[in-house]
Design a protein around this motif. Structure first.
Motif, short mmCIF file in Angstrom:
data_model
loop_
_atom_site.label_atom_id
_atom_site.label_comp_id
_atom_site.label_asym_id
_atom_site.label_seq_id
_atom_site.Cartn_x
_atom_site.Cartn_y
_atom_site.Cartn_z
N SER A 71 0.71 -1.29 0.02
CA SER A 71 0.13 -0.11 -0.09
C SER A 71 0.79 1.26 0.08
O SER A 71 2.06 1.06 0.18
N ILE A 72 0.37 2.17 -0.54
CA ILE A 72 1.14 3.53 -0.45
C ILE A 72 0.51 4.54 0.42
O ILE A 72 -0.87 4.69 0.44
N PHE A 79 -9.69 -5.22 -9.05
CA PHE A 79 -9.04 -4.49 -10.32
C PHE A 79 -8.15 -3.37 -10.07
O PHE A 79 -7.93 -2.47 -11.18
N TYR A 80 -7.61 -3.36 -8.95
CA TYR A 80 -6.72 -2.31 -8.47
C TYR A 80 -5.45 -2.61 -9.52
O TYR A 80 -5.18 -3.61 -9.88
N PHE A 81 -4.70 -1.28 -9.55
CA PHE A 81 -3.43 -1.61 -10.33
C PHE A 81 -2.36 -2.47 -9.33
O PHE A 81 -2.25 -2.38 -8.37
N ARG A 82 -1.48 -3.45 -10.49
CA ARG A 82 -0.44 -4.21 -9.98
C ARG A 82 0.38 -4.24 -10.98
O ARG A 82 0.10 -4.46 -11.95
N GLY A 83 1.80 -4.03 -10.64
CA GLY A 83 2.80 -3.91 -11.47
C GLY A 83 3.81 -2.90 -11.16
O GLY A 83 3.60 -2.36 -10.08
N VAL A 88 4.20 -3.11 -7.30
CA VAL A 88 2.95 -2.70 -6.44
C VAL A 88 1.83 -3.85 -6.59
O VAL A 88 1.49 -4.32 -7.55
N ASN A 89 1.88 -4.67 -5.26
CA ASN A 89 0.83 -5.67 -5.37
C ASN A 89 0.21 -5.83 -4.13
O ASN A 89 0.58 -6.39 -3.03
N PRO A 90 -0.80 -4.88 -3.97
CA PRO A 90 -2.03 -5.02 -2.74
C PRO A 90 -2.45 -6.23 -2.38
O PRO A 90 -2.56 -7.19 -3.45
N ASP A 91 -2.57 -6.82 -1.18
CA ASP A 91 -3.33 -7.94 -0.95
C ASP A 91 -4.53 -7.99 -1.43
O ASP A 91 -5.28 -7.08 -1.58
N GLU A 92 -4.91 -9.11 -2.24
CA GLU A 92 -6.22 -9.02 -3.05
C GLU A 92 -7.50 -9.18 -2.07
O GLU A 92 -7.56 -10.35 -1.35
N LYS A 93 -8.34 -8.58 -2.32
CA LYS A 93 -9.74 -8.57 -1.66
C LYS A 93 -10.65 -8.49 -2.64
O LYS A 93 -10.71 -7.90 -3.76
N PRO A 94 -12.09 -8.78 -2.40
CA PRO A 94 -12.74 -8.64 -3.42
C PRO A 94 -13.33 -7.44 -3.81
O PRO A 94 -13.17 -7.29 -5.10
N TYR A 95 -12.98 -6.33 -3.27
CA TYR A 95 -13.24 -4.90 -3.83
C TYR A 95 -12.23 -4.33 -4.53
O TYR A 95 -12.19 -3.50 -5.45
N ASN A 96 -10.80 -4.74 -4.23
CA ASN A 96 -9.76 -4.28 -5.09
C ASN A 96 -9.31 -5.29 -6.14
O ASN A 96 -8.05 -4.94 -6.44
#
Length: 693
Positions: A320-321, A380-384, A370-378
């Motif tokens: 997370s940032i 489609f967040y940016f990863r890479g 960037v690789n946030p812990d995957e949750k149902p709501y996130n």
């Protein structure tokens, strides 16, 4: 019994006295009320603070209307493009203004807009055009300004409690690592609007200033700016802010949102400006330049700076940032500068008659994945590690009609678009319509565009605004916004939709008196707390939540240099299916004594609030020392008093002092965690000294 009555009288006496005094007086700067409204709507407090600091600076350095250029007032969000054009046309046709009251003769400038504009302009002699600028002239006529600010809570918070070394070793985050005060230093050199050099240094309360861990301020910012030198439109070295188009790929400046200024939904043209704020996140660090080539303007910038982040020690990826800029505990110190972000951007804008268009490109690279812990709501967040965004923006304007928009695409081909129309068939009647669609997979780290949610992703909606001046001194404004979120959001476990509407009626008697009544209604699907529902629910189901907000405010000014403001707020929060909702009110009175013949002004504000819980909280703008923006929310049962003093012992020195006390009648502990205060009263002081030389 008598003792109980006396206690109640003591509690309400200051409020009653201030209400009585207000019958003889009143005014707050209209633009401060406008900022307060934006802050209540925005989910990004930092961007509102940026706007507040920009407007405060402009109010301290107002623009000479007789030396006006089209760009000088573009930073005023309440001034529409049409109003700005009409003002420039009036000056070109009739020549220099003789008095500020001539603004009433400018077409499309209504009484409310003029009141908003007045703190930022003045009428002076037309400035002579300087062909050649020498270093000697810059040093001779340049203006220096600096200030220092100090804030402190007089109550001891849990984060500063004395604990043993053994306990601190076991739990290093149980205590703040720094001193319990806030400090800010700022210096700026300015030559007209062409050259600026500035330094900002800041530490937050709890951050170390002079300890074994750290020496000096926690945050430093520096900039050097040049404007309008031949083809060079803007050049900045150091810290700066940039926006392209309508903000779909890049906007580190303020983004227009929903407010009673229902027509002003269009973002200004691409700009580069200095970063001179204590905001530690929304800026770039490097170099930026903008050049003119006939009817075209080309912009280019590069930035490389450290960012605060939570890093997985095993995978060395960013989870997370962190954007609050706070470094008060061992955990927060470990996140400081843990990541690196490199950004490159460019923009080309061209104007042909009534049409203006632009092509924009942005690329940014993180030093870690960037690789946030995957949750149902996130999901489609940016990863890479890197991403690219590109967009095309346009604007076509003829008298009474404006169409504008921007369409963007990111590296994974997900689109985003925003398009609007503004109709102005007459000066007393205006309409606006805006459509936006932000794909759930659209990634734009620096985007900040018109939205209901907290980001430019996973949203579609249609906004309609209308304002009408039926008769002189009266103005009616309203908007309706229909929005939908195709995917889950934080705190909402299903796709959702909603409606947001506002109606406001303004009456302006003259510059010394006026009032408004505002009603806002919002219907939004959210996870509802189980306390509102039947006990058979073991989860937080998604239900329609209805929020009603009323505000009535009257401002007036009369004798003895007294000014004032009376405000009544009432909120109602009611989930569908719940037997009861949550309600709250706040009544506040502000009195200002600002005599012209002595260098002292005094401001007193008292407020009585009572809400059922946090859901019915009430926001209230609180006057503070110069450049300090604060809109707290109140919940529970309590009383607040705020005292402000401004003293100018000499022409070039001004001292500001503030004392605020909040007393609760329904608790013995204020706050939580390391911010906990034992007792029912919180006391804060602030002091700022500004000097010019």
């Amino acid at each position: 019994m008598n003792r109980m009555i006396k206690t109640k009288i003591v509690k309400i006496l200051p409020f009653v006295l201030s209400m009585f005094i207000s019958c003889f007086c009143f005014g707050q700067q209209k633009w401060e009320e406008y900022i307060q409204q934006l802050s209540e709507e925005s989910q990004d407090e930092a961007q509102v603070e940026n706007l507040y600091e920009d407007l405060t600076y402009l109010s301290q350095h107002p623009v000479n209307l007789n030396a006006l250029t089209p760009e000088k007032l573009q930073g005023l969000p309440f001034l529409s493009e049409t109003q700005l054009e009409k003002l420039n046309q009036y000056l070109a046709r009739y020549g220099p203004l003789k008095s500020i009251y001539e603004l009433r003769l400018v077409p499309d400038l209504d009484a409310e807009t003029i009141e908003l504009l007045l703190p930022f302009v003045y009428v002076g002699e037309p400035e002579k055009r300087i062909r050649n600028i020498s270093l000697g002239e810059v040093l001779k006529y340049g203006k220096n300004e600096g200030f220092v600010r100090f804030d402190k809570c007089l109550n001891k918070k849990a984060g500063y409690a004395d604990i043993s070394e053994e306990e601190l070793t076991k739990n290093p985050n149980k205590r703040y690592v720094g001193e319990p005060f806030y400090a800010l230093f700022r210096y700026n050199f300015r030559y007209r609007d062409k050259i600026s050099f500035g330094i900002t240094a800041e530490k937050d309360a709890g951050e170390p200033f002079w300890t074994d861990r750290h020496k000096g301020f926690d945050y430093y910012s520096i900039h050097f700016l040049l404007k309008d030198f031949g083809r060079l439109k803007t050049f900045v070295l150091g810290d700066y802010r940039v926006n392209f188009g309508q903000g779909l790929i890049l906007n580190t400046d303020f983004s227009m949102g929903k407010s009673s200024q229902v027509i002003n939904i269009e973002k200004r043209n691409s700009t580069i400006k200095r970063h001179f704020s204590a905001n530690e996140t929304d800026y770039f660090r490097g170099a930026a330049a903008s050049m003119r080539f006939g009817k075209a303007t080309a912009s280019l910038f590069y930035s490389r700076k450290k960012i605060d982040a939570t890093v997985d020690t095993c995978t060395q990826s960013i989870l997370s940032i962190k954007k609050d800029g706070l470094h008060r505990t061992q955990s927060e110190m470990e996140k400081k500068g843990a990541g690196m972000l490199q950004v490159f951007g460019t923009s080309l804008n061209v104007s042909f008659g009534h049409f203006t268009g632009g092509v924009n490109f942005l690329r940014y690279d993180f030093d870690k994945t960037v690789n946030p812990d995957e949750k149902p709501y996130n999901r489609f967040y940016f990863r890479g590690k890197n991403n690219m965004d590109a967009s095309i923006d346009y604007r076509y304007k003829i008298p009474g009609f404006t169409i504008f928009g921007e369409t963007a695409i990111c590296r994974n081909d997900a689109p985003a678009t925003i398009n609007g129309i503004i109709l102005e068939p007459a000066s007393y009647c205006r309409f606006s319509v805006l459509y936006r669609y932000y794909d759930k997979q659209y990634h734009a780290f620096f985007a900040r565009a018109f939205s209901e949610g907290s980001g430019t992703q996973n949203e579609s909606g249609v906004y309609m605004g209308w304002d009408f001046i039926p008769v002189a001194k009266w103005k009616l404004a309203a908007y309706a916004d229909f929005f939908r979120f195709p995917w889950l959001r934080y705190g909402v476990d299903t796709p959702s939709e909603g409606f947001d509407g506002l109606v406001q009626l303004d009456y302006t008697l003259n510059r010394k008196a006026g009032m408004f009544l505002r009603y806002r209604y919002r219907n939004k699907e959210e996870n509802v707390s189980s306390r509102y529902l039947d006990n058979t629910f073991h989860t937080h189901p998604v239900e329609d939540v209805f929020t009603h907000r009323w505000r009535y405010r009257v401002t007036y000014s009369a004798i003895f240099s007294l000014n004032g403001k009376t405000t009544v707020d009432y909120n109602l929060y009611h989930p569908a299916g719940a037997e009861t909702g949550s309600k709250g009110f706040l009544v506040s009175q502000e009195i200002e004594w600002a005599p012209k013949k002595i260098p002292v002004s005094v401001d007193l504000m008292v407020a009585r609030f009572r809400t059922d819980d946090y859901d019915s909280r009430v926001y209230a703008y609180e006057k503070n020392v110069l450049y300090a923006f604060y809109v707290p929310f109140f919940y529970g049962n309590g009383f607040q008093t705020v005292f402000n003093l401004r003293y100018a012992p000499e022409k070039n020195i001004v001292v500001y002092f503030r004392f605020a006390q909040t007393r609760y009648f329904d608790r013995d502990i204020i706050g939580s965690g390391l911010e906990t205060i034992d007792g029912n009263t919180k006391n804060d002081i602030s002091c700022l000294v500004k000097w010019r030389f």
